[in-house]
Design an enzyme around this catalytic site. Structure first.
Site, mmCIF file in Angstrom:
data_model
loop_
_atom_site.group_PDB
_atom_site.id
_atom_site.type_symbol
_atom_site.label_atom_id
_atom_site.label_comp_id
_atom_site.label_asym_id
_atom_site.label_seq_id
_atom_site.Cartn_x
_atom_site.Cartn_y
_atom_site.Cartn_z
ATOM 1 N N ILE A 257 150.803 105.201 -76.026
ATOM 2 C CA ILE A 257 150.669 105.041 -74.649
ATOM 3 C C ILE A 257 149.350 105.416 -74.226
ATOM 4 O O ILE A 257 148.702 104.986 -73.704
ATOM 5 C CB ILE A 257 151.567 105.868 -74.385
ATOM 6 C CG1 ILE A 257 152.903 104.811 -74.979
ATOM 7 C CG2 ILE A 257 151.493 105.936 -72.480
ATOM 8 C CD1 ILE A 257 154.414 105.826 -73.841
ATOM 9 N N ASN A 258 149.648 106.542 -75.110
ATOM 10 C CA ASN A 258 147.886 107.772 -74.901
ATOM 11 C C ASN A 258 147.461 108.512 -75.669
ATOM 12 O O ASN A 258 148.624 108.563 -76.256
ATOM 13 C CB ASN A 258 148.873 108.157 -73.780
ATOM 14 C CG ASN A 258 147.063 108.583 -72.534
ATOM 15 O OD1 ASN A 258 146.012 109.053 -73.355
ATOM 16 N ND2 ASN A 258 148.098 108.752 -70.949
ATOM 17 N N GLU A 259 146.969 109.165 -76.221
ATOM 18 C CA GLU A 259 146.107 110.344 -76.723
ATOM 19 C C GLU A 259 145.791 111.694 -76.148
ATOM 20 O O GLU A 259 144.898 111.728 -74.801
ATOM 21 C CB GLU A 259 145.270 109.859 -77.688
ATOM 22 C CG GLU A 259 144.893 110.939 -79.138
ATOM 23 C CD GLU A 259 144.225 110.452 -80.019
ATOM 24 O OE1 GLU A 259 144.094 108.876 -80.097
ATOM 25 O OE2 GLU A 259 143.953 111.376 -80.906
ATOM 26 N N GLY A 260 146.707 112.316 -76.125
ATOM 27 C CA GLY A 260 146.385 113.520 -75.570
ATOM 28 C C GLY A 260 145.280 114.402 -76.134
ATOM 29 O O GLY A 260 145.729 114.308 -77.362
ATOM 30 N N THR A 261 145.203 116.134 -76.090
ATOM 31 C CA THR A 261 144.513 117.231 -76.964
ATOM 32 C C THR A 261 145.549 117.149 -78.167
ATOM 33 O O THR A 261 145.279 117.622 -79.250
ATOM 34 C CB THR A 261 144.652 118.436 -75.710
ATOM 35 O OG1 THR A 261 144.499 117.851 -74.685
ATOM 36 C CG2 THR A 261 143.639 119.119 -76.333
ATOM 37 N N TYR A 262 147.167 117.628 -77.779
ATOM 38 C CA TYR A 262 147.590 117.880 -78.606
ATOM 39 C C TYR A 262 148.529 116.692 -79.399
ATOM 40 O O TYR A 262 149.276 117.387 -80.241
ATOM 41 C CB TYR A 262 149.099 118.928 -78.003
ATOM 42 C CG TYR A 262 148.126 119.659 -77.799
ATOM 43 C CD1 TYR A 262 147.496 120.785 -78.636
ATOM 44 C CD2 TYR A 262 147.566 119.856 -76.378
ATOM 45 C CE1 TYR A 262 146.823 121.683 -78.206
ATOM 46 C CE2 TYR A 262 147.170 121.560 -75.664
ATOM 47 C CZ TYR A 262 146.691 122.068 -76.716
ATOM 48 O OH TYR A 262 145.950 123.298 -76.232
ATOM 49 N N VAL A 265 150.766 109.551 -77.881
ATOM 50 C CA VAL A 265 152.157 109.314 -77.265
ATOM 51 C C VAL A 265 152.478 107.430 -77.634
ATOM 52 O O VAL A 265 151.411 107.030 -77.756
ATOM 53 C CB VAL A 265 152.496 109.625 -76.187
ATOM 54 C CG1 VAL A 265 153.708 109.524 -75.620
ATOM 55 C CG2 VAL A 265 152.059 111.429 -75.861
ATOM 56 N N LYS A 280 155.551 112.011 -79.640
ATOM 57 C CA LYS A 280 154.320 112.614 -79.042
ATOM 58 C C LYS A 280 153.598 112.409 -80.780
ATOM 59 O O LYS A 280 155.378 113.320 -81.407
ATOM 60 C CB LYS A 280 155.076 113.374 -78.858
ATOM 61 C CG LYS A 280 153.327 114.312 -78.407
ATOM 62 C CD LYS A 280 153.695 114.603 -76.758
ATOM 63 C CE LYS A 280 152.822 116.108 -77.167
ATOM 64 N NZ LYS A 280 152.351 116.476 -75.605
ATOM 65 N N ASP A 375 150.401 123.754 -66.994
ATOM 66 C CA ASP A 375 149.510 123.150 -66.885
ATOM 67 C C ASP A 375 149.774 122.004 -65.793
ATOM 68 O O ASP A 375 149.569 120.555 -66.474
ATOM 69 C CB ASP A 375 149.396 122.526 -68.578
ATOM 70 C CG ASP A 375 148.355 121.694 -68.863
ATOM 71 O OD1 ASP A 375 147.086 121.869 -67.650
ATOM 72 O OD2 ASP A 375 148.520 121.162 -69.970
HETATM 73 N N1 ATP Z 1 157.735 110.606 -72.133
HETATM 74 C C1 ATP Z 1 156.884 110.202 -72.165
HETATM 75 N N2 ATP Z 1 157.120 108.232 -71.371
HETATM 76 C C2 ATP Z 1 155.947 108.322 -71.911
HETATM 77 N N3 ATP Z 1 154.661 108.679 -71.297
HETATM 78 C C3 ATP Z 1 154.559 109.811 -71.433
HETATM 79 C C4 ATP Z 1 155.599 110.771 -72.009
HETATM 80 N N4 ATP Z 1 154.932 111.721 -72.840
HETATM 81 C C5 ATP Z 1 153.807 111.438 -72.448
HETATM 82 N N5 ATP Z 1 153.764 109.770 -71.965
HETATM 83 C C6 ATP Z 1 152.380 109.738 -71.858
HETATM 84 O O1 ATP Z 1 151.493 110.629 -72.769
HETATM 85 C C7 ATP Z 1 150.269 111.635 -71.682
HETATM 86 C C8 ATP Z 1 149.820 112.282 -72.773
HETATM 87 O O2 ATP Z 1 150.706 113.134 -72.796
HETATM 88 P P1 ATP Z 1 151.400 115.134 -73.511
HETATM 89 O O3 ATP Z 1 150.351 115.244 -71.598
HETATM 90 O O4 ATP Z 1 152.158 115.629 -73.347
HETATM 91 O O5 ATP Z 1 150.110 115.184 -74.249
HETATM 92 P P2 ATP Z 1 148.603 116.237 -74.560
HETATM 93 O O6 ATP Z 1 147.986 116.389 -76.149
HETATM 94 O O7 ATP Z 1 149.433 117.183 -74.206
HETATM 95 O O8 ATP Z 1 148.056 116.106 -73.292
HETATM 96 P P3 ATP Z 1 146.810 116.663 -72.678
HETATM 97 O O9 ATP Z 1 145.851 116.639 -72.860
HETATM 98 O O10 ATP Z 1 147.169 116.603 -71.389
HETATM 99 O O11 ATP Z 1 147.223 118.166 -73.383
HETATM 100 C C9 ATP Z 1 150.759 111.800 -70.499
HETATM 101 O O12 ATP Z 1 149.942 111.566 -69.575
HETATM 102 C C10 ATP Z 1 151.874 110.149 -70.484
HETATM 103 O O13 ATP Z 1 150.712 109.330 -70.337
#
Ligand code: ATP
Length: 564
Positions: A257-262, A265, A280, A375
């Site tokens: 789905i996505n790759e965030g900082t931590y 997903v 995640k 955040d």
């Molecule tokens: N439960 C979920 N269902 C669907 N998509 C999700 C879910 N949780 C997270 N995502 C997707 O993944 C992205 C990153 O998740 P999240 O913000 O928890 O990660 P992070 O590594 O903490 O990101 P950041 O870099 O913003 O701190 C979200 O912006 C969203 O698009």
């Protein structure tokens, strides 16, 4: 504790043990959720502390105060009310709430949710045996005593130590299986030399541990001081956070789905129930060979403790090969950032109200439970095709309360960061979240971020804010000049020009906002945190009662999924 009273359970490890017995998926969980998750949002507001207040058992002055004034902002106010000291004495651990007879025999154990409240005085101390009913159970997150608990922000990683399960040979991944790279195996092997001494005799028995957190960053990090030997024994392994965790291959990976900082997903499917979930994967701290990031521990701890329709539900934590750990969450199709990036027209007023109410209700739940998210931004607000909004990403969130201590300052993505944070305050409160809410409201109405400062440039971000809202002075914001960043030379802009951005009428198709709507936005965006609206005040704002009323969720627009 009064004889015949309710046992004061300090160990939420017990909670987790019960949680392991009744994992969130299906079965008992379904029942629990039905009985413990009322649909009426007002009932969510009736959190544990409020129950205490309503029964007159909270300390004087707790009720009716602005929540922010309960927060450890300045230490100046004599009338400040603080949350009960964490870890001082856990009064009710709902996860392990038990009726105990005068002989100390546990009469019943019912898992409700991993929530409890800490306080100096036990509200049930005066109850007779058997008086505690389910309805009386105090619900507030037990973050301080959860097995995932962390208190101090001083270290960014703690060490994961694995035993045989962590070291098991890697499975050959089938399609859709989760696999971590071979470096994990290397780390896994080398970790053996770092194994901990057993925490309790149970560890040497048939209750084998799967993984454990090494607290070599200090006991306080894990609130381990909350546990005595017998409690650790009782918990069958004490801090074995991942003990009993299922394997990630119970899920089939569908897509990233996505790759965030931590973390990364993934969208995945439960192989048994076919339920679609989001996984995640927690990124290990690469600077430390065995680093389990503090932010992830906080996030897991808080999310496992929360139970609200506007907060993303974490179902369980599962382990993968090597040292990978995954949070299993309910899956929502979108996040607001993605949706807004693809929208041609902004949300209508009634749609904004629908989203804002859900957001504020989720935040009210958090603030009522002494949690600051820190955040809030559109990409951390998930949206599904049933019009439901849920707050996610609790990596920056933390529970606040006494002892008053400065928090780490680098929180909240810059565009949504409050002026007090940008100006370098170290003592801040729930008001930082309210600022972010103001920014999000403005963005929902206009589709454009309100204050788009240059990246990594706090001064530019402040200039953007002051250019719209006016440059503060000691008169308009008492305390402003004592903030470290206030010495910078800001352009003097004496007026609040926000109304220009959100006029009552527009001939150019720009965003419009009624008097009341503007009043809400303007008060959320008060640069002085003391004057900024609290979450209660925002929820009770008259704008929400003005026509057009909020759209019901089922009529909210749906969006094509950009994901598989
Ligand atoms: N439960 C979920 N269902 C669907 N998509 C999700 C879910 N949780 C997270 N995502 C997707 O993944 C992205 C990153 O998740 P999240 O913000 O928890 O990660 P992070 O590594 O903490 O990101 P950041 O870099 O913003 O701190 C979200 O912006 C969203 O698009």
């Amino acid at each position: 504790m009064a004889a015949g009273g309710v046992e004061i359970s300090k160990s939420s490890v017990v909670v987790d043990r019960v949680r392991d017995l009744y994992p969130r998926q299906g079965g008992r969980d379904g029942e629990r959720r039905q009985t413990k998750r009322p649909s009426d949002s007002d009932r969510w507001l009736k959190d544990g502390r409020r129950d205490l207040y309503q029964r007159g058992e909270a300390r004087e002055g707790d009720v009716g105060q602005k929540r922010r004034k309960c927060s450890p902002v300045s230490g100046e106010r004599k009338d400040q009310v603080f949350p009960p000291p964490l870890g001082e004495k856990t009064i009710v651990d709902v996860g392990s709430a038990r009726k105990i007879s005068s002989e100390g025999v546990v009469k019943s154990t019912e898992y409700v949710s991993a929530v409890s409240v800490t306080s100096v005085k036990h509200p049930f101390d005066d109850l007779e045996e058997g008086q505690l009913e389910d309805e009386q159970v105090v619900q507030a997150p037990n973050i301080a005593t959860s097995k995932w608990c962390l208190e101090s922000p001083k270290d960014e990683a703690v060490h994961v130590v694995r035993n045989s399960r962590w070291n098991r040979s890697s499975l050959t991944p089938e399609s859709g299986e989760f696999q971590v790279d071979s470096s994990d195996e290397r780390r896994s092997n080398s970790s053996e030399s770092r194994s901990l001494e057993p925490l309790s005799s149970h560890e040497n028995s048939e209750h084998e541990l799967d993984g454990r957190i090494n607290m070599d960053v200090g006991e306080e990090e894990f609130c381990a001081s909350d546990l005595n030997d017998s409690e650790v024994d009782e918990a069958e392994g004490g801090l074995s956070m991942l003990s009993g965790s299922r394997d990630v291959n119970e899920y089939q990976k569908l897509s990233k789905i996505n790759e965030g900082t931590y973390g990364v997903v993934y969208k995945a499917k439960d192989r048994k129930t076919e339920e679609i979930v989001a996984l995640k994967m927690i990124k290990m701290n690469m600077e430390d060979e065995y680093g389990f990031p503090l932010t992830s521990l906080r996030e897991i701890n808080i999310l496992l403790s929360c139970n609200h329709p506007s907060i993303v539900n974490v179902k369980e934590v599962v382990v993968g090969n090597g040292d990978s750990v995954f949070m299993v969450m309910e899956h929502l199709e979108h996040d607001l950032r993605g949706v807004m990036d693809r929208m041609k027209q902004p949300f209508s007023t009634s749609e904004v109200k629908c989203l804002m109410i859900q957001l504020l209700e989720g935040l009210k739940y958090l603030h009522s439970n002494w949690i600051i998210h820190r955040d809030l931004k559109p990409s951390n607000l998930l949206l599904n095709n049933s019009g439901e909004l849920k707050i996610c990403d609790f990596g920056m969130a933390r529970q606040y309360g006494s002892p008053i201590k400065p928090y780490t300052q680098l929180v909240v993505t810059q565009w949504y960061r409050s002026p007090e944070l940008l100006l370098g305050t170290k003592e801040y409160s729930t008001a930082v979240d309210m600022w972010s809410i103001g920014c999000i409201m403005g963005e929902l109405l206009s589709l454009k971020p309100l204050f788009r400062g240059k990246s990594q440039n706090d001064i530019d971000q402040l200039q953007q804010i002051f250019a719209v809202l006016g440059t503060p002075s000691e008169t308009t914001w008492p305390g402003f000049t004592s903030l470290p960043g206030s010495k910078a030379k800001f352009r003097k802009q004496p007026y609040n020009l926000l109304r220009k951005k959100f006029p009552a009428a527009s001939f150019t198709g720009g965003p419009v906002l009624s008097e009341l709507g503007f009043d809400l936005l303007n008060r959320l965006l008060n640069v002085d945190p003391e004057k900024r609206l609290t979450v209660d005040e925002a929820l009770n704002h008259a704008w929400f009662n003005e026509v057009p009323l909020q759209k019901s969720k089922e009529f909210m627009p749906t969006f094509p999924s950009k994901r598989n």
